[in-house]
Design a protein around this motif. Structure first.
Motif, short mmCIF file in Angstrom:
data_model
loop_
_atom_site.label_atom_id
_atom_site.label_comp_id
_atom_site.label_asym_id
_atom_site.label_seq_id
_atom_site.Cartn_x
_atom_site.Cartn_y
_atom_site.Cartn_z
N VAL A 12 -5.80 -6.91 2.49
CA VAL A 12 -4.73 -7.52 3.29
C VAL A 12 -4.36 -6.60 4.46
O VAL A 12 -4.21 -7.04 5.60
CB VAL A 12 -3.50 -7.83 2.42
N LEU A 13 -4.24 -5.31 4.17
CA LEU A 13 -3.90 -4.36 5.22
C LEU A 13 -5.00 -4.28 6.29
O LEU A 13 -4.70 -4.14 7.48
CB LEU A 13 -3.63 -2.97 4.64
N LYS A 14 -6.24 -4.37 5.89
CA LYS A 14 -7.34 -4.36 6.86
C LYS A 14 -7.26 -5.59 7.77
O LYS A 14 -7.48 -5.50 8.99
CB LYS A 14 -8.70 -4.33 6.15
N THR A 15 -6.90 -6.74 7.20
CA THR A 15 -6.75 -7.97 7.99
C THR A 15 -5.60 -7.82 8.98
O THR A 15 -5.72 -8.17 10.15
CB THR A 15 -6.51 -9.18 7.06
N VAL A 16 -4.49 -7.28 8.49
CA VAL A 16 -3.32 -7.06 9.35
C VAL A 16 -3.69 -6.07 10.46
O VAL A 16 -3.35 -6.28 11.63
CB VAL A 16 -2.11 -6.56 8.53
N GLN A 17 -4.38 -5.01 10.12
CA GLN A 17 -4.78 -4.02 11.10
C GLN A 17 -5.69 -4.63 12.17
O GLN A 17 -5.54 -4.36 13.36
CB GLN A 17 -5.50 -2.86 10.41
N ARG A 18 -6.62 -5.47 11.75
CA ARG A 18 -7.52 -6.15 12.68
C ARG A 18 -6.72 -7.06 13.62
O ARG A 18 -6.97 -7.07 14.83
CB ARG A 18 -8.56 -6.94 11.89
N ASP A 19 -5.74 -7.78 13.07
CA ASP A 19 -4.91 -8.66 13.89
C ASP A 19 -4.06 -7.87 14.88
O ASP A 19 -3.91 -8.26 16.04
CB ASP A 19 -4.01 -9.53 13.01
N VAL A 20 -3.50 -6.75 14.44
CA VAL A 20 -2.69 -5.91 15.32
C VAL A 20 -3.55 -5.34 16.44
O VAL A 20 -3.13 -5.30 17.61
CB VAL A 20 -1.99 -4.79 14.52
N THR A 21 -4.75 -4.92 16.13
CA THR A 21 -5.66 -4.39 17.14
C THR A 21 -6.01 -5.47 18.17
O THR A 21 -6.00 -5.21 19.38
CB THR A 21 -6.94 -3.84 16.49
#
Length: 76
Positions: A12-21
């Motif tokens: 989930v955090l990787k998905t959030v990080q990808r979206d933030v980037t």
């Protein structure tokens, strides 16, 4: 209910990080576009100012021509 594991949180955090980037990249692109628009607007404003200046000079010349031809009374 699904068990919350470190692996699930990581995904989930990787998905959030990808979206933030992606969002950050979009914001950077928008800033560049806004700066380009600002530059163009400044150029347009300067161009319009030059046109007004030029028209002012033409108005002065027309006024002098009218006075020389006796079409209007000279202003004192």
């Amino acid at each position: 209910m699904a068990e919350v594991t470190s692996d699930l949180i990581y995904k989930v955090l990787k998905t959030v990080q990808r979206d933030v980037t992606a969002t950050r990249n979009d914001v950077v692109d928008l800033k560049h576009q806004m700066n380009a628009v600002r530059t163009h607007l400044t150029a347009i404003q300067q161009g319009v100012g030059n046109i007004y200046n030029w028209l002012g000079h033409l108005e002065d010349r027309v006024d002098r021509i009218e006075v020389r031809l006796g079409l209007v009374e000279p202003a004192h």
